[in-house]
Design a protein around this motif. Structure first.
Motif, short mmCIF file in Angstrom:
data_model
loop_
_atom_site.label_atom_id
_atom_site.label_comp_id
_atom_site.label_asym_id
_atom_site.label_seq_id
_atom_site.Cartn_x
_atom_site.Cartn_y
_atom_site.Cartn_z
N ALA A 30 0.88 -0.98 -0.36
CA ALA A 30 -0.26 0.03 0.81
C ALA A 30 0.77 1.62 -0.21
O ALA A 30 2.11 1.04 0.76
CB ALA A 30 -1.07 0.10 1.02
N VAL A 31 0.22 2.25 -0.84
CA VAL A 31 1.24 3.68 -0.89
C VAL A 31 0.33 4.48 -0.01
O VAL A 31 -0.97 4.79 -0.91
CB VAL A 31 1.04 3.98 -2.33
CG1 VAL A 31 2.12 5.54 -1.91
CG2 VAL A 31 2.96 2.68 -2.68
N HIS A 32 0.22 5.25 0.61
CA HIS A 32 -0.39 7.21 1.38
C HIS A 32 0.45 8.06 0.81
O HIS A 32 1.60 8.32 0.85
CB HIS A 32 -0.65 6.95 2.57
CG HIS A 32 -1.56 7.66 3.07
ND1 HIS A 32 -0.51 9.00 3.73
CD2 HIS A 32 -2.65 7.51 3.50
CE1 HIS A 32 -1.76 9.66 4.28
NE2 HIS A 32 -3.11 9.09 3.87
N ILE A 33 -0.44 8.60 0.09
CA ILE A 33 -0.07 10.27 -0.35
C ILE A 33 -0.62 11.15 0.12
O ILE A 33 -1.81 11.58 0.38
CB ILE A 33 -0.11 10.63 -1.91
CG1 ILE A 33 1.19 9.00 -2.29
CG2 ILE A 33 0.64 11.82 -2.50
CD1 ILE A 33 0.85 9.30 -4.02
N GLN A 34 -0.27 12.40 1.23
CA GLN A 34 -0.23 13.49 1.24
C GLN A 34 -0.05 14.39 0.27
O GLN A 34 1.49 14.84 0.27
CB GLN A 34 0.39 13.85 2.83
CG GLN A 34 -0.97 15.42 3.34
CD GLN A 34 -0.40 15.48 4.41
OE1 GLN A 34 0.56 15.19 5.34
NE2 GLN A 34 -1.01 16.41 5.62
N HIS A 35 -0.94 15.54 -0.53
CA HIS A 35 0.20 16.91 -0.34
C HIS A 35 -0.14 17.98 0.31
O HIS A 35 -1.24 18.22 0.77
CB HIS A 35 -0.97 16.79 -2.51
CG HIS A 35 -0.94 18.23 -3.03
ND1 HIS A 35 -2.22 19.43 -2.57
CD2 HIS A 35 0.21 18.34 -3.71
CE1 HIS A 35 -1.17 20.06 -3.73
NE2 HIS A 35 -0.32 19.73 -4.04
N ILE A 36 1.24 18.07 0.66
CA ILE A 36 0.71 18.92 1.62
C ILE A 36 0.37 20.30 1.43
O ILE A 36 -0.38 21.30 2.63
CB ILE A 36 2.61 19.11 1.94
CG1 ILE A 36 3.50 18.04 2.24
CG2 ILE A 36 2.99 20.32 3.35
CD1 ILE A 36 4.69 17.57 2.74
N PRO A 37 0.57 21.41 0.37
CA PRO A 37 -0.23 22.44 0.79
C PRO A 37 -1.25 22.45 0.53
O PRO A 37 -2.21 23.53 1.29
CB PRO A 37 0.15 23.27 -1.06
CG PRO A 37 1.16 22.27 -1.36
CD PRO A 37 1.20 21.06 -0.52
N THR A 38 -2.52 20.93 0.38
CA THR A 38 -3.72 21.52 0.27
C THR A 38 -4.25 20.47 1.50
O THR A 38 -5.35 20.74 2.13
CB THR A 38 -4.79 20.66 -0.85
OG1 THR A 38 -3.93 19.79 -1.34
CG2 THR A 38 -3.92 21.88 -1.89
N GLY A 39 -3.42 19.43 1.83
CA GLY A 39 -3.52 18.92 2.63
C GLY A 39 -4.55 17.21 2.08
O GLY A 39 -4.93 16.58 3.20
N LEU A 40 -4.46 17.54 1.13
CA LEU A 40 -5.00 16.12 0.05
C LEU A 40 -4.71 14.56 0.76
O LEU A 40 -3.39 14.58 0.25
CB LEU A 40 -5.71 16.85 -1.11
CG LEU A 40 -6.93 17.32 -1.70
CD1 LEU A 40 -6.53 17.26 -3.02
CD2 LEU A 40 -8.13 16.33 -1.46
N GLU A 41 -5.49 13.47 0.91
CA GLU A 41 -4.87 12.77 1.29
C GLU A 41 -5.27 11.41 0.58
O GLU A 41 -6.47 11.90 0.49
CB GLU A 41 -4.43 12.76 2.54
CG GLU A 41 -3.92 12.91 3.71
CD GLU A 41 -4.31 12.63 4.71
OE1 GLU A 41 -4.76 11.52 4.71
OE2 GLU A 41 -3.71 13.31 5.63
N VAL A 42 -4.82 10.77 -0.22
CA VAL A 42 -5.00 9.12 -1.09
C VAL A 42 -4.06 8.26 -0.38
O VAL A 42 -3.28 8.21 -0.48
CB VAL A 42 -5.17 10.22 -2.54
CG1 VAL A 42 -5.67 11.35 -3.35
CG2 VAL A 42 -3.68 10.42 -3.17
N GLN A 43 -4.54 7.48 -0.93
CA GLN A 43 -4.06 6.11 -0.80
C GLN A 43 -4.50 5.06 -2.15
O GLN A 43 -5.79 4.81 -2.58
CB GLN A 43 -4.33 5.30 0.47
CG GLN A 43 -5.60 5.17 0.24
CD GLN A 43 -5.89 4.29 1.90
OE1 GLN A 43 -4.63 4.06 3.51
NE2 GLN A 43 -6.17 3.67 1.77
#
Length: 425
Positions: free
Chosen positions: A310-323
């Motif tokens: 599994a991979v989890h990603i956070q977009h730091i400027p917006t706080g959006l998270e996906v996995q």
């Protein structure tokens, strides 16, 4: 309290049992507020029983009238639509003749795909004429054979095919917004810690799978996190066919199942998020590497000794998270998670009218839990109420069995109306 819990469990068992049957056999009339959905789905929402009871109860005059209406619609609308699409197809052929396909292979591939799609539309509309003639001929034969119910059933089935074909064509003309032609990735989440919401989220997951099946496609549940009670905590569905996103973009938000016990309504909640699934290309968006934070779960919950991909990603400027957890390799999950993040950002930019990712602020993000989309009422009366369009559908079981077309048509119609109103004079 125990009595209420017992009643709730009984209600869910009732829903599950009913959904095992074929709800397309429920011949109920439905009146919708949206102009397009009223016309487009008046006949297609009617599906006959396997015996003669439906036709006898409907009455021969009413049955004949429905068939005639479908044939008339095909004869009036079909030739105009065919003329329009044939002209469009001829124009595309002329473009190809004047274009050197070797100059830009990417552009050439796009042109050829559009030409093939146009040819399919033309062939389908040409076939309408033969379907209409078939329905008329079978009706005449049925009347000559002293009202042959079997023949009337066949004619009625042909008339339904006519309406479904025209319905899809009309809806496709409304799918003109960016990303409408892409596939769809649907993520469902149940209300945290609510066992009844977890069961409800499982019901909604099956609803979208059944809708895809009705469209002639197979959906894939690529991620599923079950709960201990037979429901789900979350699930992700991928629909890898054209226009899936355009059809389902209006599903985004909170879907609530309303049940009432002793005049105290209770709700089970599940959120639905829909983003484009880019089938033939990757999302056209560049994200700075320094703005992305990757994390990798160290093990699987079901098997602690097994390493997770599994991979989890956070977009730091917006706080959006996906996995992404559904692929076998970490690399494949990383690519899929990045594409999901890009798709989310592109939709936010489109909805907000922004030109770059840098323009997105945390305040611009809308939590799907803060947007109520639809209510499914089971007691004391049964109905589905779409809060965005105002449409009400009386057959909640048919909707849960995948008959979302009236609700989708209402959304597309309201979206088109809104666009027309906002256009400058």
């Amino acid at each position: 309290m125990a009595a209420i819990s017992s009643s709730i469990v009984s209600l869910f068992k009732e829903i599950q049992l009913q959904n095992c049957g074929n709800f397309s056999n429920y011949p109920k009339n439905s009146t919708f507020s949206a102009n397009f959905s009223t016309r487009a789905f008046r006949a297609s929402s009617q599906e006959p029983l396997d015996d003669n009871k439906f036709y006898k109860e409907l009455g021969m005059f009413s049955l004949r009238k429905r068939i005639e209406d479908s044939v008339l619609r095909a004869e009036m609308f079909g030739p105009t639509a065919l003329e329009l699409e044939e002209a469009k197809h001829i124009n595309q052929e002329e473009v190809i003749r004047d274009y050197d396909l070797w100059d830009d292979l990417g552009k050439s591939n796009e042109i050829l795909i559009k030409l093939a799609d146009s040819a399919k539309v033309v062939d389908t509309l040409r076939d309408l004429k033969f379907k209409a003639e078939e329905a008329k001929l079978i009706t005449e034969l049925a009347e000559m054979d002293a009202i042959n119910y079997a023949l009337f059933k066949q004619a009625y089935s042909s008339s339904l095919d006519l309406n479904k074909c025209l319905d899809r064509y009309e809806m496709s003309k409304l799918l003109k917004e960016p990303y409408d032609m892409e596939g769809a990735c649907i993520t469902l989440e149940s209300k945290c810690g609510d066992i009844y919401s977890e069961i409800w989220a499982g019901q909604l997951t099956q609803m979208y799978m059944k809708w895809a099946e009705r469209q002639g496609h197979a959906g894939r549940i690529i991620e599923r996190f079950p709960s201990n009670n037979g429901g789900i905590k979350s699930a992700t569905i991928e629909l890898e066919f054209k226009f899936a996103y355009g059809y389902l973009s209006g599903e985004r938000g909170v879907h609530s199942m309303i049940r009432s016990f002793e005049n105290h309504p209770e709700a089970s909640l599940a959120s639905v998020d829909v983003i484009p699934l880019f089938i033939e290309s990757s999302p056209d968006l560049l994200i700075d590497d320094k703005d992305i934070l990757f994390s990798y779960p160290s093990n699987c919950k079901d098997n602690p000794s097994k390493t997770s991909s599994a991979v989890h990603i956070q977009h730091i400027p917006t706080g959006l998270e996906v996995q992404s957890t559904g692929e076998r390799s970490r690399f494949a999950n990383k690519i899929k998670a990045l594409n999901r993040l890009k798709a989310k950002l592109l939709i936010i930019m489109k909805d907000r009218g922004l030109s770059s990712v840098a323009s997105i602020t945390k305040g611009a993000l809308t939590d799907t839990w803060n947007r109520e989309t639809r209510k499914y009422v089971f007691r004391p009366s049964k109905m589905v109420q779409d809060l965005r369009t105002g449409i009400q559908h009386p057959d909640v079981n048919a909707v849960l069995n995948g008959n979302l077309d009236p609700l989708i048509a209402a959304h597309l119609n309201s979206r088109q109306t809104s666009t027309t109103v906002n256009e400058p004079a």
